[in-house]
Design a protein around this motif. Structure first.
Motif, PDB file in Angstrom:
ATOM      1  N   MET A  53      41.097  36.320  47.108  1.00  0.00           N
ATOM      2  CA  MET A  53      40.204  36.230  47.395  1.00  0.00           C
ATOM      3  C   MET A  53      40.146  36.364  48.857  1.00  0.00           C
ATOM      4  SD  MET A  53      39.183  32.465  47.141  1.00  0.00           S
ATOM      5  CE  MET A  53      37.981  32.529  47.796  1.00  0.00           C
ATOM      6  N   GLY A  54      39.814  36.780  50.060  1.00  0.00           N
ATOM      7  CA  GLY A  54      39.553  37.025  51.668  1.00  0.00           C
ATOM      8  C   GLY A  54      39.389  35.538  52.487  1.00  0.00           C
ATOM      9  N   MET A  55      39.616  34.706  52.898  1.00  0.00           N
ATOM     10  CA  MET A  55      38.891  33.306  53.171  1.00  0.00           C
ATOM     11  C   MET A  55      38.353  33.728  55.392  1.00  0.00           C
ATOM     12  SD  MET A  55      39.680  31.804  50.889  1.00  0.00           S
ATOM     13  CE  MET A  55      39.361  30.199  51.745  1.00  0.00           C
ATOM     14  N   ALA A  56      37.678  32.916  55.249  1.00  0.00           N
ATOM     15  CA  ALA A  56      37.240  33.348  56.328  1.00  0.00           C
ATOM     16  C   ALA A  56      38.466  33.480  57.582  1.00  0.00           C
ATOM     17  CB  ALA A  56      35.994  31.893  56.876  1.00  0.00           C
ATOM     18  N   ASP A  57      39.573  32.019  57.973  1.00  0.00           N
ATOM     19  CA  ASP A  57      40.704  32.736  58.594  1.00  0.00           C
ATOM     20  C   ASP A  57      41.491  33.597  59.029  1.00  0.00           C
ATOM     21  OD1 ASP A  57      41.463  31.547  56.472  1.00  0.00           O
ATOM     22  OD2 ASP A  57      42.438  29.984  57.981  1.00  0.00           O
ATOM     23  N   GLY A  58      40.814  34.148  57.541  1.00  0.00           N
ATOM     24  CA  GLY A  58      41.727  35.788  57.289  1.00  0.00           C
ATOM     25  C   GLY A  58      42.624  35.971  56.773  1.00  0.00           C
ATOM     26  N   ASP A  59      43.319  34.514  55.937  1.00  0.00           N
ATOM     27  CA  ASP A  59      44.418  34.020  54.657  1.00  0.00           C
ATOM     28  C   ASP A  59      43.452  34.895  53.393  1.00  0.00           C
ATOM     29  OD1 ASP A  59      45.390  32.922  56.574  1.00  0.00           O
ATOM     30  OD2 ASP A  59      44.899  30.290  56.674  1.00  0.00           O
ATOM     31  N   GLU A  60      44.582  35.095  53.063  1.00  0.00           N
ATOM     32  CA  GLU A  60      43.892  35.760  51.386  1.00  0.00           C
ATOM     33  C   GLU A  60      44.258  34.339  50.453  1.00  0.00           C
ATOM     34  OE1 GLU A  60      45.426  39.197  49.650  1.00  0.00           O
ATOM     35  OE2 GLU A  60      44.011  39.442  50.261  1.00  0.00           O
ATOM     36  N   LEU A  61      43.916  33.713  49.731  1.00  0.00           N
ATOM     37  CA  LEU A  61      44.521  32.973  48.287  1.00  0.00           C
ATOM     38  C   LEU A  61      44.368  33.821  46.994  1.00  0.00           C
ATOM     39  CD1 LEU A  61      44.517  30.462  47.443  1.00  0.00           C
ATOM     40  CD2 LEU A  61      42.040  30.109  46.593  1.00  0.00           C
ATOM     41  N   GLY A  62      46.146  34.254  46.335  1.00  0.00           N
ATOM     42  CA  GLY A  62      45.919  34.164  45.214  1.00  0.00           C
ATOM     43  C   GLY A  62      46.029  33.535  43.615  1.00  0.00           C
ATOM     44  N   LEU A  63      45.735  33.779  42.859  1.00  0.00           N
ATOM     45  CA  LEU A  63      45.364  32.779  41.944  1.00  0.00           C
ATOM     46  C   LEU A  63      45.995  33.508  40.610  1.00  0.00           C
ATOM     47  CD1 LEU A  63      42.063  31.366  41.758  1.00  0.00           C
ATOM     48  CD2 LEU A  63      44.587  30.607  43.038  1.00  0.00           C
ATOM     49  N   SER A  64      46.873  33.583  39.893  1.00  0.00           N
ATOM     50  CA  SER A  64      47.250  33.725  38.424  1.00  0.00           C
ATOM     51  C   SER A  64      46.907  33.285  37.761  1.00  0.00           C
ATOM     52  CB  SER A  64      49.005  34.654  38.567  1.00  0.00           C
ATOM     53  OG  SER A  64      49.844  33.669  38.405  1.00  0.00           O
ATOM     54  N   VAL A  65      46.206  33.800  36.469  1.00  0.00           N
ATOM     55  CA  VAL A  65      46.067  32.865  35.492  1.00  0.00           C
ATOM     56  C   VAL A  65      46.254  33.843  33.764  1.00  0.00           C
ATOM     57  CG1 VAL A  65      43.756  31.841  33.617  1.00  0.00           C
ATOM     58  CG2 VAL A  65      44.473  31.813  36.247  1.00  0.00           C
ATOM     59  N   TYR A 115      51.578  26.291  42.358  1.00  0.00           N
ATOM     60  CA  TYR A 115      50.682  25.466  42.884  1.00  0.00           C
ATOM     61  C   TYR A 115      50.745  25.336  44.538  1.00  0.00           C
ATOM     62  CZ  TYR A 115      46.877  23.301  46.145  1.00  0.00           C
ATOM     63  OH  TYR A 115      46.168  23.232  46.960  1.00  0.00           O
ATOM     64  N   ALA A 116      49.861  26.490  45.662  1.00  0.00           N
ATOM     65  CA  ALA A 116      51.052  25.718  46.850  1.00  0.00           C
ATOM     66  C   ALA A 116      50.240  26.216  47.798  1.00  0.00           C
ATOM     67  CB  ALA A 116      52.441  27.700  46.937  1.00  0.00           C
ATOM     68  N   VAL A 117      50.292  26.081  49.217  1.00  0.00           N
ATOM     69  CA  VAL A 117      49.789  26.156  49.914  1.00  0.00           C
ATOM     70  C   VAL A 117      50.266  26.726  50.736  1.00  0.00           C
ATOM     71  CG1 VAL A 117      47.883  25.261  52.305  1.00  0.00           C
ATOM     72  CG2 VAL A 117      48.460  24.170  50.422  1.00  0.00           C
ATOM     73  N   TYR A 118      50.086  28.550  51.521  1.00  0.00           N
ATOM     74  CA  TYR A 118      50.959  29.566  52.662  1.00  0.00           C
ATOM     75  C   TYR A 118      50.654  29.321  54.104  1.00  0.00           C
ATOM     76  CZ  TYR A 118      53.253  33.650  54.011  1.00  0.00           C
ATOM     77  OH  TYR A 118      54.144  34.159  55.484  1.00  0.00           O
ATOM     78  N   GLU A 119      51.016  28.999  54.853  1.00  0.00           N
ATOM     79  CA  GLU A 119      50.691  29.130  56.130  1.00  0.00           C
ATOM     80  C   GLU A 119      50.993  30.245  56.500  1.00  0.00           C
ATOM     81  OE1 GLU A 119      48.345  27.988  57.696  1.00  0.00           O
ATOM     82  OE2 GLU A 119      48.018  25.454  56.399  1.00  0.00           O
ATOM     83  N   PRO A 120      50.777  32.066  57.003  1.00  0.00           N
ATOM     84  CA  PRO A 120      51.004  32.537  57.077  1.00  0.00           C
ATOM     85  C   PRO A 120      51.166  33.340  59.095  1.00  0.00           C
ATOM     86  CG  PRO A 120      49.162  33.478  57.147  1.00  0.00           C
ATOM     87  CD  PRO A 120      48.492  31.794  56.324  1.00  0.00           C
ATOM     88  N   GLN A 166      59.115  22.213  49.909  1.00  0.00           N
ATOM     89  CA  GLN A 166      58.950  22.649  51.970  1.00  0.00           C
ATOM     90  C   GLN A 166      59.880  23.938  51.765  1.00  0.00           C
ATOM     91  OE1 GLN A 166      58.874  19.356  53.665  1.00  0.00           O
ATOM     92  NE2 GLN A 166      56.851  19.710  54.175  1.00  0.00           N
ATOM     93  N   LEU A 167      59.744  25.327  52.605  1.00  0.00           N
ATOM     94  CA  LEU A 167      60.200  26.255  52.524  1.00  0.00           C
ATOM     95  C   LEU A 167      59.837  26.657  53.644  1.00  0.00           C
ATOM     96  CD1 LEU A 167      59.957  29.127  50.285  1.00  0.00           C
ATOM     97  CD2 LEU A 167      59.095  27.257  50.269  1.00  0.00           C
ATOM     98  N   THR A 168      60.364  27.744  54.511  1.00  0.00           N
ATOM     99  CA  THR A 168      59.761  28.812  55.348  1.00  0.00           C
ATOM    100  C   THR A 168      60.325  30.245  54.988  1.00  0.00           C
ATOM    101  OG1 THR A 168      59.496  27.088  57.168  1.00  0.00           O
ATOM    102  CG2 THR A 168      59.665  29.543  57.807  1.00  0.00           C
ATOM    103  N   ILE A 169      58.997  31.160  54.573  1.00  0.00           N
ATOM    104  CA  ILE A 169      59.542  32.457  53.886  1.00  0.00           C
ATOM    105  C   ILE A 169      59.298  33.529  55.812  1.00  0.00           C
ATOM    106  CG2 ILE A 169      58.233  34.377  52.929  1.00  0.00           C
ATOM    107  CD1 ILE A 169      57.157  32.235  51.533  1.00  0.00           C
TER     108      ILE A 169
END
Length: 211
Positions: A53-65, A115-120, A166-169
């Motif tokens: 899904m796209g977010m208002a700030d341009g990020d993209e959230l991915g879910l796999s179930v 569960y992850a929170v990513y800052e592109p 925590q990590l940096t990609i």
């Protein structure tokens, strides 16, 4: 989220119900765009459903179930959405989610979740792995990092605690989030792919396009 493994047996579910629950969750997330092309973003791969899904700030959230259990899955997503709205730190969020799962999910089931929170913009990512197969991060120098911080699967003990990793990609690095259906796949000779096979495949194709 890779969710709902049943203790002592297998359950059934329908892709339509699971996808509907996921879409409802995604559209309820702050900043979700209803004009997003959902027909191209809800995809079934094997026994998994992927929603992006796209977010208002341009990020993209991915879910796999991972199917099955659309009923408990809808409950899980509703609880998760409420906690996400509180903007909790990942470990606290998953700890509180585990308590709710223990209270409301069927006792015969447990949930593995990543569960992850990513800052592109910075490449920074915080995450919690709750009994999930460890994602693999292939670094630019060819080394592999396993993302193992977190705790046990949800729904097993209501007092379980979790730790945030925590990590940096960096650019040109590859993060693979997968389920055991990938590593347990066998070739014609009956040899499993295993984590080593996945790691080698990722390293060999690190510079190739994802699609």
């Amino acid at each position: 989220i890779s969710a709902m493994k049943k203790r002592g047996g297998r359950g059934g579910s329908k892709l339509k119900a699971a996808a509907a629950a996921l879409r409802e969750f995604a559209l309820g997330y702050p900043g979700a765009r209803e004009e997003f092309p959902w027909g191209e973003r809800v995809v079934k791969v094997g026994k998994k459903v992927f929603v992006f899904m796209g977010m208002a700030d341009g990020d993209e959230l991915g879910l796999s179930v991972k199917l099955p259990a659309s009923g408990p899955m809808a409950l899980l997503l509703a609880m998760l959405r409420t906690l996400v709205d509180e903007k909790l730190e990942p470990a606290e969020l998953i700890t509180r989610l585990n308590v709710q799962v223990c209270r409301h999910a069927p006792g015969s089931r447990f949930i593995t979740l990543f569960y992850a929170v990513y800052e592109p913009l910075t490449g920074e990512m915080t995450y919690v792995s709750a009994g999930h197969t460890p994602p693999l991060l292939i670094r630019a120098d060819g080394t592999c990092t396993r993302l193992t911080e977190g705790g046990i699967a949800l729904g097993m003990f209501d007092h379980s605690t979790y730790k945030t990793g925590q990590l940096t990609i960096q650019p040109d690095e590859v993060l693979a989030i997968y389920s055991d259906g990938v590593t347990e796949a066998e070739n014609a000779a009956g040899r499993p792919f295993d984590e080593e096979g996945l790691e080698n495949a990722l390293k060999a194709n690190r510079t190739e396009p994802v699609t």
